[in-house]
Design a protein around this motif. Structure first.
Motif, PDB file in Angstrom:
ATOM      1  N   THR A 111       0.823  -1.214   0.000  1.00 35.25           N
ATOM      2  CA  THR A 111       0.000   0.000   0.000  1.00 35.25           C
ATOM      3  C   THR A 111       0.858   1.267   0.000  1.00 35.25           C
ATOM      4  O   THR A 111       1.857   1.340   0.721  1.00 35.25           O
ATOM      5  CB  THR A 111      -0.929   0.003   1.229  1.00 35.25           C
ATOM      6  OG1 THR A 111      -1.747  -1.170   1.191  1.00 35.25           O
ATOM      7  CG2 THR A 111      -1.818   1.229   1.250  1.00 35.25           C
ATOM      8  N   LYS A 140       0.765   4.866   9.551  1.00 34.75           N
ATOM      9  CA  LYS A 140       0.978   3.649  10.325  1.00 34.75           C
ATOM     10  C   LYS A 140       1.191   3.986  11.811  1.00 34.75           C
ATOM     11  O   LYS A 140       0.573   3.378  12.689  1.00 34.75           O
ATOM     12  CB  LYS A 140       2.183   2.872   9.767  1.00 34.75           C
ATOM     13  CG  LYS A 140       1.899   2.200   8.424  1.00 34.75           C
ATOM     14  CD  LYS A 140       3.152   1.632   7.764  1.00 34.75           C
ATOM     15  CE  LYS A 140       3.768   0.490   8.519  1.00 34.75           C
ATOM     16  NZ  LYS A 140       3.081  -0.810   8.341  1.00 34.75           N
TER      17      LYS A 140
ATOM     18  N   VAL B 115      -3.469   0.453  -3.122  1.00 35.20           N
ATOM     19  CA  VAL B 115      -3.195  -0.740  -2.324  1.00 35.20           C
ATOM     20  C   VAL B 115      -2.225  -1.681  -3.044  1.00 35.20           C
ATOM     21  O   VAL B 115      -1.486  -2.423  -2.405  1.00 35.20           O
ATOM     22  CB  VAL B 115      -4.508  -1.453  -1.935  1.00 35.20           C
ATOM     23  CG1 VAL B 115      -4.246  -2.778  -1.229  1.00 35.20           C
ATOM     24  CG2 VAL B 115      -5.354  -0.541  -1.048  1.00 35.20           C
ATOM     25  N   GLY B 116      -2.201  -1.645  -4.373  1.00 29.42           N
ATOM     26  CA  GLY B 116      -1.311  -2.555  -5.103  1.00 29.42           C
ATOM     27  C   GLY B 116      -1.670  -4.005  -4.837  1.00 29.42           C
ATOM     28  O   GLY B 116      -2.787  -4.309  -4.385  1.00 29.42           O
ATOM     29  N   GLY B 117      -0.736  -4.926  -5.063  1.00 31.30           N
ATOM     30  CA  GLY B 117      -0.942  -6.337  -4.735  1.00 31.30           C
ATOM     31  C   GLY B 117      -2.283  -6.870  -5.195  1.00 31.30           C
ATOM     32  O   GLY B 117      -2.554  -6.928  -6.398  1.00 31.30           O
ATOM     33  N   SER B 139     -10.865   3.816   4.340  1.00 32.35           N
ATOM     34  CA  SER B 139      -9.950   4.447   5.299  1.00 32.35           C
ATOM     35  C   SER B 139     -10.645   5.577   6.046  1.00 32.35           C
ATOM     36  O   SER B 139     -10.521   5.700   7.277  1.00 32.35           O
ATOM     37  CB  SER B 139      -8.718   5.000   4.579  1.00 32.35           C
ATOM     38  OG  SER B 139      -7.976   3.959   3.996  1.00 32.35           O
ATOM     39  N   ARG B 165      -5.560  -6.281   2.977  1.00 38.30           N
ATOM     40  CA  ARG B 165      -4.193  -5.794   2.751  1.00 38.30           C
ATOM     41  C   ARG B 165      -4.038  -4.365   3.259  1.00 38.30           C
ATOM     42  O   ARG B 165      -3.042  -4.017   3.902  1.00 38.30           O
ATOM     43  CB  ARG B 165      -3.854  -5.886   1.257  1.00 38.30           C
ATOM     44  CG  ARG B 165      -2.505  -5.321   0.862  1.00 38.30           C
ATOM     45  CD  ARG B 165      -1.323  -6.107   1.383  1.00 38.30           C
ATOM     46  NE  ARG B 165      -1.283  -7.480   0.915  1.00 38.30           N
ATOM     47  CZ  ARG B 165      -0.667  -7.904  -0.181  1.00 38.30           C
ATOM     48  NH1 ARG B 165      -0.009  -7.048  -0.931  1.00 38.30           N
ATOM     49  NH2 ARG B 165      -0.689  -9.171  -0.515  1.00 38.30           N
ATOM     50  N   LEU B 166      -5.022  -3.517   2.949  1.00 39.45           N
ATOM     51  CA  LEU B 166      -4.997  -2.115   3.408  1.00 39.45           C
ATOM     52  C   LEU B 166      -4.874  -2.044   4.924  1.00 39.45           C
ATOM     53  O   LEU B 166      -4.042  -1.295   5.471  1.00 39.45           O
ATOM     54  CB  LEU B 166      -6.284  -1.412   2.949  1.00 39.45           C
ATOM     55  CG  LEU B 166      -6.522   0.002   3.479  1.00 39.45           C
ATOM     56  CD1 LEU B 166      -5.625   1.006   2.776  1.00 39.45           C
ATOM     57  CD2 LEU B 166      -7.988   0.407   3.309  1.00 39.45           C
ATOM     58  N   ARG B 168      -3.836  -4.335   7.013  1.00 34.21           N
ATOM     59  CA  ARG B 168      -2.563  -4.862   7.492  1.00 34.21           C
ATOM     60  C   ARG B 168      -1.440  -3.870   7.211  1.00 34.21           C
ATOM     61  O   ARG B 168      -0.622  -3.577   8.086  1.00 34.21           O
ATOM     62  CB  ARG B 168      -2.279  -6.203   6.817  1.00 34.21           C
ATOM     63  CG  ARG B 168      -1.135  -6.964   7.439  1.00 34.21           C
ATOM     64  CD  ARG B 168      -1.123  -8.426   6.983  1.00 34.21           C
ATOM     65  NE  ARG B 168      -0.950  -8.551   5.557  1.00 34.21           N
ATOM     66  CZ  ARG B 168      -1.778  -9.222   4.746  1.00 34.21           C
ATOM     67  NH1 ARG B 168      -2.838  -9.842   5.214  1.00 34.21           N
ATOM     68  NH2 ARG B 168      -1.538  -9.284   3.458  1.00 34.21           N
ATOM     69  N   ASP B 169      -1.407  -3.327   5.985  1.00 35.94           N
ATOM     70  CA  ASP B 169      -0.299  -2.436   5.604  1.00 35.94           C
ATOM     71  C   ASP B 169      -0.298  -1.131   6.390  1.00 35.94           C
ATOM     72  O   ASP B 169       0.767  -0.559   6.639  1.00 35.94           O
ATOM     73  CB  ASP B 169      -0.355  -2.118   4.106  1.00 35.94           C
ATOM     74  CG  ASP B 169       0.092  -3.287   3.238  1.00 35.94           C
ATOM     75  OD1 ASP B 169       0.510  -4.325   3.799  1.00 35.94           O
ATOM     76  OD2 ASP B 169       0.021  -3.163   2.001  1.00 35.94           O
ATOM     77  N   LEU B 170      -1.479  -0.630   6.737  1.00 35.64           N
ATOM     78  CA  LEU B 170      -1.546   0.641   7.481  1.00 35.64           C
ATOM     79  C   LEU B 170      -1.735   0.426   8.983  1.00 35.64           C
ATOM     80  O   LEU B 170      -1.892   1.392   9.727  1.00 35.64           O
ATOM     81  CB  LEU B 170      -2.668   1.532   6.929  1.00 35.64           C
ATOM     82  CG  LEU B 170      -2.520   1.978   5.480  1.00 35.64           C
ATOM     83  CD1 LEU B 170      -3.606   2.990   5.122  1.00 35.64           C
ATOM     84  CD2 LEU B 170      -1.139   2.558   5.205  1.00 35.64           C
ATOM     85  N   ASP B 171      -1.727  -0.843   9.428  1.00 35.09           N
ATOM     86  CA  ASP B 171      -1.882  -1.141  10.865  1.00 35.09           C
ATOM     87  C   ASP B 171      -3.172  -0.578  11.441  1.00 35.09           C
ATOM     88  O   ASP B 171      -3.213  -0.132  12.599  1.00 35.09           O
ATOM     89  CB  ASP B 171      -0.673  -0.617  11.670  1.00 35.09           C
ATOM     90  CG  ASP B 171       0.629  -1.184  11.142  1.00 35.09           C
ATOM     91  OD1 ASP B 171       0.765  -2.406  11.104  1.00 35.09           O
ATOM     92  OD2 ASP B 171       1.499  -0.390  10.724  1.00 35.09           O
ATOM     93  N   ILE B 172      -4.232  -0.604  10.631  1.00 39.45           N
ATOM     94  CA  ILE B 172      -5.528  -0.100  11.102  1.00 39.45           C
ATOM     95  C   ILE B 172      -6.083  -1.098  12.116  1.00 39.45           C
ATOM     96  O   ILE B 172      -6.215  -2.286  11.808  1.00 39.45           O
ATOM     97  CB  ILE B 172      -6.504   0.076   9.916  1.00 39.45           C
ATOM     98  CG1 ILE B 172      -5.937   1.079   8.901  1.00 39.45           C
ATOM     99  CG2 ILE B 172      -7.885   0.501  10.408  1.00 39.45           C
ATOM    100  CD1 ILE B 172      -6.732   1.169   7.599  1.00 39.45           C
ATOM    101  N   PRO B 173      -6.387  -0.640  13.339  1.00 39.93           N
ATOM    102  CA  PRO B 173      -6.807  -1.586  14.381  1.00 39.93           C
ATOM    103  C   PRO B 173      -8.291  -1.948  14.278  1.00 39.93           C
ATOM    104  O   PRO B 173      -9.074  -1.700  15.192  1.00 39.93           O
ATOM    105  CB  PRO B 173      -6.479  -0.841  15.679  1.00 39.93           C
ATOM    106  CG  PRO B 173      -6.558   0.597  15.318  1.00 39.93           C
ATOM    107  CD  PRO B 173      -6.212   0.722  13.861  1.00 39.93           C
TER     108      PRO B 173
END
Lengths: 283, 283
Positions: A111, A140, B115-117, B139, B165-166, B168-173
């Protein structure tokens, strides 16, 4: 003299969140100061501002690889965690968060974030990867810490405007506080990169602030002429190259079409030898 | 029969946050179901799942313009808020969040997320603006609601992988919960866009699920041949065009190099007249 009381250190997101959750259960507010370490009085001013505004303060030390280009100084950027921890303890910080690169960027992450607007031009033109890297790591860190407020230095004015835009555009519930630039007795903005300067280079570096101040006065007679005057004055003072000297709208960093008709900021990036310095001030 | 108890409606971020803060003060957990409205049984299944997992549930209804291209059906996408509110009340939802476009996207916003991937290829190839739009609005919604968990349908499998993925990559809780696809008695995945289908088109649409299931069985004899067989079978069944039929790794949606050696998913997008339908299932 700094207090050298040992400071708790969290090295994982889980450990960080355990500390913050514990504070939240007790009803404390949380302030946050993200840094790349190599702390100086400028950083400690940010920590003290956070301590004034919040019950508990986290400072992070993380040299973020995603905001350095391959040719930049990621490898040589100063790292001195023990000294940083002692300085943070002396500034009444409550927790040092020092994650590894692997903790921040696990394999398989894809991302990216582009802030646009204030991230375009100036630093964004000379360091195209920088603000994307800053936006990603700050997003992050905010999601990891979940602070009520975060303090950033006005020394990196464009970065501060980028973070304000990011927070507004993504509705991140964090108050962004800007803190005025700390300077040495000669007006030089404190920076971790000042450590690269020889004594002779330091004399030159100390001219930057005064030249920008005079250009700001000259700006009322014409923005373009004032910018050109400042570039020439910096070269005459001993700078080896000018990336930019620009007088811009203070909030979105867009150029003025003609006369200055909104709050303005003068911003510059210039090189002495291999060291690149930035500074800015209100016009 | 649905319960028609009036449901509280928040139309601003401030009003939404006031509701959620009140719940948090009382110690309640919060679940969230983002939708584009035109609710059907598939959405209500997501709401019921959220109600099972959290004390309080917010459902949003927002037809997100940033995930539609200019030629797509933003203008004609079905909007029926009163009916949606009644259905949500019947599913024991606690709050409808229905912001205006101006509330979600104030003038001057410039930030974008890529987000890519898992966002590359398939829907990402045919609707290049879609997953960037989804990542941005999700987001923002997560930052507005700050739920403990959010429920998304497996009907939009690629979107679910993009959001995982979003997060996980941004550590959104936020815990992302996937909920199995709801289907009519003939196997057709429930979709707001099914409302566009004539009775004859509906008969064709109901063949999609069975053809994908059979192609999934054939995949063990060769992925490419099974994909080709499914495309031909869909055209023979009356579909007017196939955007893709693809057997991919279930988590990151990358193609298999040879034999299937990891959890696999078959995904398809096909058109009947001007209506575009998608479906997917485990292989």
């Amino acid at each position: 003299m700094t207090d050298t009381t040992p400071l708790p250190v969290a090295r994982t997101i889980a450990d960080l969140r355990a500390h913050v959750s514990d504070w939240r259960r007790q009803g404390f507010t949380v302030g946050f100061v993200p840094t790349m370490g190599a702390l100086h009085e400028g950083h400690l001013t940010l920590v003290r501002e956070a301590v004034r505004r919040a019950d508990k303060v986290v400072a992070s030390v993380f040299v973020n690889p995603t905001q350095f280009a391959a040719h930049e100084d990621l490898g040589t950027y100063p790292r001195q965690e023990a000294q940083d921890a002692a300085l943070l303890a002396g500034a009444r910080c409550h927790l040092l968060y020092a994650p590894s690169v692997e903790e921040m960027y696990p394999a398989g992450a894809t991302t990216t974030i582009s802030v646009g607007g204030p991230a375009e031009g100036l630093e964004g033109a000379f360091r195209p990867q920088m603000f994307g890297g800053v936006a990603l790591v700050v997003s992050k860190l905010f999601n990891q810490v979940r602070p009520d407020l975060a303090v950033f230095g006005e020394k990196d004015w464009q970065q501060l405007m980028v973070i304000r835009r990011l927070v507004r555009d993504l509705d991140i519930p964090v108050e962004v506080v800007g803190s005025p630039t700390e300077r040495d007795g000669h007006g030089l903005a404190l920076s971790s990169r000042n450590a690269y300067l020889s004594p002779v280079e330091l004399e030159t570096a100390r001219r930057l602030n005064g030249i920008l101040a005079e250009a700001g006065v000259r700006a009322s007679d014409g923005v373009v002429a004032a910018e050109a005057w400042a570039s020439e004055a910096l070269i005459a003072a001993g700078f080896d190259g000018i990336d930019y000297v620009a007088i811009r709208k203070a909030d979105d960093l867009s150029p003025f079409e003609g006369a200055i008709d909104a709050p303005a900021r003068i911003l510059a990036a210039a090189k002495i030898g291999r060291t690149r310095l930035i500074d800015n001030m209100a016009v």
